[in-house]
Write a protein that holds these residues in place. Structure first.
Motif, PDB file in Angstrom:
ATOM      1  N   ILE A 182     -56.685  35.696 -54.892  1.00 15.88           N
ATOM      2  CA  ILE A 182     -57.116  34.324 -55.146  1.00 15.88           C
ATOM      3  C   ILE A 182     -57.644  34.424 -56.454  1.00 15.88           C
ATOM      4  O   ILE A 182     -57.226  33.262 -57.358  1.00 15.88           O
ATOM      5  N   PHE A 183     -58.487  34.861 -57.180  1.00 10.41           N
ATOM      6  CA  PHE A 183     -59.252  34.933 -57.800  1.00 10.41           C
ATOM      7  C   PHE A 183     -58.188  35.040 -59.540  1.00 10.41           C
ATOM      8  O   PHE A 183     -57.760  34.107 -60.975  1.00 10.41           O
ATOM      9  N   VAL A 184     -57.471  36.456 -59.435  1.00 14.22           N
ATOM     10  CA  VAL A 184     -56.579  36.865 -60.070  1.00 14.22           C
ATOM     11  C   VAL A 184     -55.234  34.966 -60.253  1.00 14.22           C
ATOM     12  O   VAL A 184     -54.650  34.554 -61.557  1.00 14.22           O
ATOM     13  N   ILE A 185     -54.498  34.967 -59.025  1.00 10.63           N
ATOM     14  CA  ILE A 185     -53.856  33.107 -59.134  1.00 10.63           C
ATOM     15  C   ILE A 185     -54.684  32.528 -60.374  1.00 10.63           C
ATOM     16  O   ILE A 185     -53.997  31.577 -60.797  1.00 10.63           O
ATOM     17  N   ARG A 186     -56.248  32.063 -59.803  1.00 13.01           N
ATOM     18  CA  ARG A 186     -56.392  31.336 -60.499  1.00 13.01           C
ATOM     19  C   ARG A 186     -56.017  30.619 -62.068  1.00 13.01           C
ATOM     20  O   ARG A 186     -56.370  30.335 -62.712  1.00 13.01           O
ATOM     21  N   ILE A 187     -56.367  32.454 -62.657  1.00 14.04           N
ATOM     22  CA  ILE A 187     -56.715  32.689 -63.348  1.00 14.04           C
ATOM     23  C   ILE A 187     -55.540  32.539 -64.215  1.00 14.04           C
ATOM     24  O   ILE A 187     -54.531  31.685 -65.477  1.00 14.04           O
ATOM     25  N   ILE A 188     -54.074  33.263 -63.720  1.00 12.82           N
ATOM     26  CA  ILE A 188     -52.481  32.721 -64.082  1.00 12.82           C
ATOM     27  C   ILE A 188     -52.301  31.609 -63.994  1.00 12.82           C
ATOM     28  O   ILE A 188     -52.254  30.971 -64.778  1.00 12.82           O
ATOM     29  N   ALA A 189     -52.814  30.651 -62.987  1.00 12.95           N
ATOM     30  CA  ALA A 189     -52.693  29.335 -63.448  1.00 12.95           C
ATOM     31  C   ALA A 189     -52.817  28.691 -64.087  1.00 12.95           C
ATOM     32  O   ALA A 189     -52.333  27.824 -64.958  1.00 12.95           O
ATOM     33  N   VAL A 190     -54.056  28.657 -65.059  1.00 13.32           N
ATOM     34  CA  VAL A 190     -54.942  28.390 -66.066  1.00 13.32           C
ATOM     35  C   VAL A 190     -54.509  28.752 -66.821  1.00 13.32           C
ATOM     36  O   VAL A 190     -53.815  27.677 -68.114  1.00 13.32           O
ATOM     37  N   ARG A 191     -53.774  30.205 -67.047  1.00 15.53           N
ATOM     38  CA  ARG A 191     -53.397  29.958 -68.501  1.00 15.53           C
ATOM     39  C   ARG A 191     -52.315  29.852 -68.866  1.00 15.53           C
ATOM     40  O   ARG A 191     -51.496  29.746 -69.929  1.00 15.53           O
ATOM     41  N   PHE A 192     -50.691  29.953 -67.843  1.00 17.67           N
ATOM     42  CA  PHE A 192     -50.053  29.021 -67.918  1.00 17.67           C
ATOM     43  C   PHE A 192     -49.578  27.883 -67.522  1.00 17.67           C
ATOM     44  O   PHE A 192     -48.501  27.390 -67.569  1.00 17.67           O
ATOM     45  N   HIS A 193     -50.804  27.337 -67.247  1.00 18.92           N
ATOM     46  CA  HIS A 193     -50.367  25.409 -67.052  1.00 18.92           C
ATOM     47  C   HIS A 193     -49.715  25.718 -65.758  1.00 18.92           C
ATOM     48  O   HIS A 193     -49.126  24.581 -65.784  1.00 18.92           O
ATOM     49  N   LEU A 194     -50.040  26.392 -65.040  1.00 16.42           N
ATOM     50  CA  LEU A 194     -48.765  26.067 -63.451  1.00 16.42           C
ATOM     51  C   LEU A 194     -50.142  25.349 -62.524  1.00 16.42           C
ATOM     52  O   LEU A 194     -50.803  25.242 -62.465  1.00 16.42           O
ATOM     53  N   GLY A 195     -49.116  24.515 -61.725  1.00 18.32           N
ATOM     54  CA  GLY A 195     -49.761  23.783 -60.731  1.00 18.32           C
ATOM     55  C   GLY A 195     -48.184  23.337 -60.192  1.00 18.32           C
ATOM     56  O   GLY A 195     -47.478  23.557 -60.230  1.00 18.32           O
ATOM     57  N   LEU A 196     -48.775  22.342 -58.955  1.00 15.92           N
ATOM     58  CA  LEU A 196     -47.537  21.433 -58.701  1.00 15.92           C
ATOM     59  C   LEU A 196     -47.016  20.797 -58.756  1.00 15.92           C
ATOM     60  O   LEU A 196     -46.870  20.150 -59.472  1.00 15.92           O
ATOM     61  N   PRO A 197     -45.322  20.331 -58.398  1.00 18.96           N
ATOM     62  CA  PRO A 197     -44.399  19.690 -59.100  1.00 18.96           C
ATOM     63  C   PRO A 197     -45.522  18.115 -58.681  1.00 18.96           C
ATOM     64  O   PRO A 197     -46.302  17.736 -58.151  1.00 18.96           O
ATOM     65  N   ARG A 198     -45.454  17.320 -59.241  1.00 23.34           N
ATOM     66  CA  ARG A 198     -45.559  15.473 -59.329  1.00 23.34           C
ATOM     67  C   ARG A 198     -44.541  14.902 -59.743  1.00 23.34           C
ATOM     68  O   ARG A 198     -43.452  15.574 -60.337  1.00 23.34           O
ATOM     69  N   PHE A 199     -44.606  14.154 -58.033  1.00 23.43           N
ATOM     70  CA  PHE A 199     -43.717  13.055 -58.054  1.00 23.43           C
ATOM     71  C   PHE A 199     -43.424  12.160 -58.745  1.00 23.43           C
ATOM     72  O   PHE A 199     -43.546  10.705 -57.905  1.00 23.43           O
ATOM     73  N   TYR A 200     -43.670  12.070 -60.097  1.00 20.69           N
ATOM     74  CA  TYR A 200     -43.381  10.441 -61.062  1.00 20.69           C
ATOM     75  C   TYR A 200     -43.363  10.971 -62.333  1.00 20.69           C
ATOM     76  O   TYR A 200     -43.761  11.915 -62.705  1.00 20.69           O
ATOM     77  N   ASN A 201     -43.471   9.344 -62.774  1.00 23.20           N
ATOM     78  CA  ASN A 201     -43.355   9.767 -64.045  1.00 23.20           C
ATOM     79  C   ASN A 201     -44.293   9.504 -65.333  1.00 23.20           C
ATOM     80  O   ASN A 201     -44.794   8.617 -64.992  1.00 23.20           O
ATOM     81  N   ARG A 202     -44.014  10.932 -65.510  1.00 22.93           N
ATOM     82  CA  ARG A 202     -45.941  11.496 -67.113  1.00 22.93           C
ATOM     83  C   ARG A 202     -45.478  10.004 -68.005  1.00 22.93           C
ATOM     84  O   ARG A 202     -46.724   9.842 -68.185  1.00 22.93           O
ATOM     85  N   ASP A 203     -43.997   9.904 -68.016  1.00 20.03           N
ATOM     86  CA  ASP A 203     -44.474   8.878 -69.936  1.00 20.03           C
ATOM     87  C   ASP A 203     -45.360   7.226 -68.617  1.00 20.03           C
ATOM     88  O   ASP A 203     -45.497   6.681 -69.582  1.00 20.03           O
ATOM     89  N   ASN A 204     -45.242   7.115 -67.657  1.00 26.37           N
ATOM     90  CA  ASN A 204     -45.345   5.372 -67.132  1.00 26.37           C
ATOM     91  C   ASN A 204     -46.587   5.420 -66.227  1.00 26.37           C
ATOM     92  O   ASN A 204     -46.818   4.628 -65.361  1.00 26.37           O
ATOM     93  N   ARG A 205     -47.067   6.570 -65.591  1.00 24.29           N
ATOM     94  CA  ARG A 205     -48.034   6.218 -64.943  1.00 24.29           C
ATOM     95  C   ARG A 205     -49.483   6.169 -65.414  1.00 24.29           C
ATOM     96  O   ARG A 205     -49.586   5.630 -67.185  1.00 24.29           O
ATOM     97  N   ALA A 206     -50.006   5.196 -64.182  1.00 24.31           N
ATOM     98  CA  ALA A 206     -51.246   4.546 -64.559  1.00 24.31           C
ATOM     99  C   ALA A 206     -52.488   4.958 -65.680  1.00 24.31           C
ATOM    100  O   ALA A 206     -52.486   6.467 -65.362  1.00 24.31           O
TER     101      ALA A 206
END
Length: 206
Positions: A182-206
């Motif tokens: 769990i610790f390593v997953i968090r480190i890797i996620a932050v280091r490489f900016h990994l996240g779940l997909p977001r289902f919206y247009n980043r440019d038009n979000r509020a």
């Protein structure tokens, strides 16, 4: 010393320090720092115990937790200016607490004879919802809902733990390995900016 008890103390310390640093970043007074330390350290466990009817909640039955939280918050206030020189310290304590508290919640589910899925859910609630309450109080969108992989790390660690048990791996060893996962997953996620997909247009979000 019981291994689960040691995990509980380490997790309480890790999240209390994390909560104290978040509070100091927002320039709260000492009382605010103490409150945020408490909320971050025991918020998820309190919600878990209320959900399953395990009352009074755990920290009311364990005076050691209160002592650890107070000590951690006070130490953070006195030595925070020194510790903050290390940019990763807040993240490290938060990631460590995530792994440690996941298994406190999972063990509670096992003790209550809940299913694997429910036990993992309790582990995730225990590990994540103190931070959710903390962020809401600080008027920010909770970290677990907006940035890199967080709750998913708890779920993966929990699934891996039950898989290890199925194959007969020693219980304490399985916990240690999965906490590190769990610790390593968090480190890797932050280091490489990994996240779940977001289902919206980043440019038009509020």
């Amino acid at each position: 010393m019981d291994f689960l008890y040691l995990i509980d103390i380490l997790g309480t310390f890790a999240f209390a320090v994390s909560g104290a640093f978040f509070a100091m970043e927002k320039k709260l007074d000492p009382f605010g720092v103490l409150i945020l330390s408490f909320i971050t350290a025991i918020g998820g466990g309190t919600l878990r115990d209320m959900m399953i009817g395990d009352l009074p909640v755990g920290w009311l039955r364990n005076p050691t937790a209160t002592i650890v939280i107070f000590s951690s918050a006070i130490a953070s206030m006195f030595f925070g200016s020194f510790i903050r020189k290390f940019n990763m310290i807040l993240f490290v304590f938060d990631a460590l607490g995530l792994g440690l508290f996941t298994f406190i919640g999972i063990e509670k589910g096992i003790q209550m004879n809940f299913s694997i899925g429910v036990s993992i859910a309790l582990g995730t609630i225990t590990a994540c919802f103190g931070g959710v309450i903390r962020d809401v109080i600080l008027n920010t969108v909770p970290l677990v809902f907006r940035k890199e992989i967080y709750a998913l790390a708890s779920i993966i660690g929990g699934l891996l733990y039950f898989l290890f048990l199925k194959f007969g791996i020693d219980n304490d060893l399985a916990k240690i390995v999965c906490i590190l996962v769990i610790f390593v997953i968090r480190i890797i996620a932050v280091r490489f900016h990994l996240g779940l997909p977001r289902f919206y247009n980043r440019d038009n979000r509020a």
